[in-house]
Write an enzyme that holds these catalytic residues in place. Structure first.
Site, PDB file in Angstrom:
ATOM      1  CG  HIS A   1     -20.917   2.922  -2.069  1.00 44.99           C
ATOM      2  ND1 HIS A   1     -21.019   4.286  -2.029  1.00 44.99           N
ATOM      3  CD2 HIS A   1     -20.326   2.626  -3.254  1.00 44.99           C
ATOM      4  CE1 HIS A   1     -20.500   4.803  -3.143  1.00 44.99           C
ATOM      5  NE2 HIS A   1     -20.066   3.814  -3.899  1.00 44.99           N
TER       6      HIS A   1
ATOM      7  CG  HIS B   1     -16.029   1.259  -4.691  1.00 46.45           C
ATOM      8  ND1 HIS B   1     -15.219   2.301  -5.096  1.00 46.45           N
ATOM      9  CD2 HIS B   1     -17.306   1.703  -4.845  1.00 46.45           C
ATOM     10  CE1 HIS B   1     -15.967   3.325  -5.463  1.00 46.45           C
ATOM     11  NE2 HIS B   1     -17.243   2.983  -5.327  1.00 46.45           N
ATOM     12  CD  GLU B   2     -20.171  -0.971  -5.598  1.00 44.93           C
ATOM     13  OE1 GLU B   2     -21.106  -0.357  -5.072  1.00 44.93           O
ATOM     14  OE2 GLU B   2     -19.468  -0.483  -6.507  1.00 44.93           O
TER      15      GLU B   2
ATOM     16  CB  CYS C   1     -17.358   6.467  -6.812  1.00 43.20           C
ATOM     17  SG  CYS C   1     -18.903   6.152  -5.940  1.00 43.20           S
TER      18      CYS C   1
END
Ligand code: NI
Length: 219
Positions: free
Chosen positions: A169, A165-166, A123
């Site tokens: 976030h 993953h995004e 990341c």
């Protein structure tokens, strides 16, 4: 921290003057507070400028995805773009294909099926580190694109990992929250273990177990 609408527009106005934005690192509350749904807080020109800055910043890093909180903007926006892997073995093992530039607005995902796949990931907000994360191989992605078109699709393989993953976030979640802690590596070790197509050798050397039902097999 709550940023008022004018504060948000001022912040974006200052940021978009930059060629590349500084990337916020783990420990900054903006990565943990969860992003506000985008609901017209920026006008079309402001949004386009912000997304262009996010894209420039992602390219410069380089990375394959960037969420707005990573440049300090607490809005549920992310950009994704993957030029694809350098070698065929990695492409096959990770189901990693070139993925054209796209924008996610207010994305959500749900696992499709039970299958989990485990690979090293990193990341831009956890600089220098890499770790193994088991994630659903396929997810159902919903949300909007930058023009307000509805997203409703299944994403599989490496692109599904990037999408997860995004989106995480934007929920205030870092891969560190899901990582196999014994796999964590930094510096030369991160390069050593994250480079091979599979993390099997890392699992043996560092003493962690790949998730059950792992369909990747031993190399
Ligand atoms: Ni990240």
């Amino acid at each position: 921290m709550s940023v008022g609408e004018q504060g948000l527009r001022d912040l974006v106005a200052r940021l978009v003057e930059l060629e590349v934005a500084p990337i916020v690192q783990a420990g900054d509350p903006v990565l943990r507070s969860g992003a506000m749904p985008f609901d017209g807080q920026l006008d079309d020109a402001e949004l386009a400028a912000l997304l262009a800055l996010m894209t420039r910043t992602m390219h410069a890093a380089p990375g394959v995805g960037l969420a707005a909180p990573q440049i300090g903007v607490p809005l549920a926006l992310a950009v994704i773009e993957d030029p694809g892997p350098l070698d065929e073995e990695t492409a096959i093992a990770r189901e990693r294909v070139a993925y054209p530039h796209r924008v996610l607005v207010n994305p959500r995902y749900e696992a499709v099926g039970e299958e989990r796949v485990a690979f090293y990931e990193g990341c831009l907000s956890v600089e220098g580190w890499a770790g193994v994360v088991a994630r659903p191989r396929t997810v159902h992605l919903t949300g909007l694109d930058e023009r307000g078109n509805v997203l409703d699709e299944e994403v599989s393989g490496w692109p599904a990992r990037i999408v997860q993953h995004e989106t995480d976030h934007l929920l205030g979640v870092l891969y560190l929250d899901r990582v196999e802690t014994r796999s964590l590596a930094t510096g030369a070790a991160a390069a050593r273990w994250a480079s091979p197509p599979h993390p099997h050798a890392a699992a043996r050397a560092l003493g962690f177990v790949m998730p059950s039902g792992d369909a990747q097999g031993e190399p």
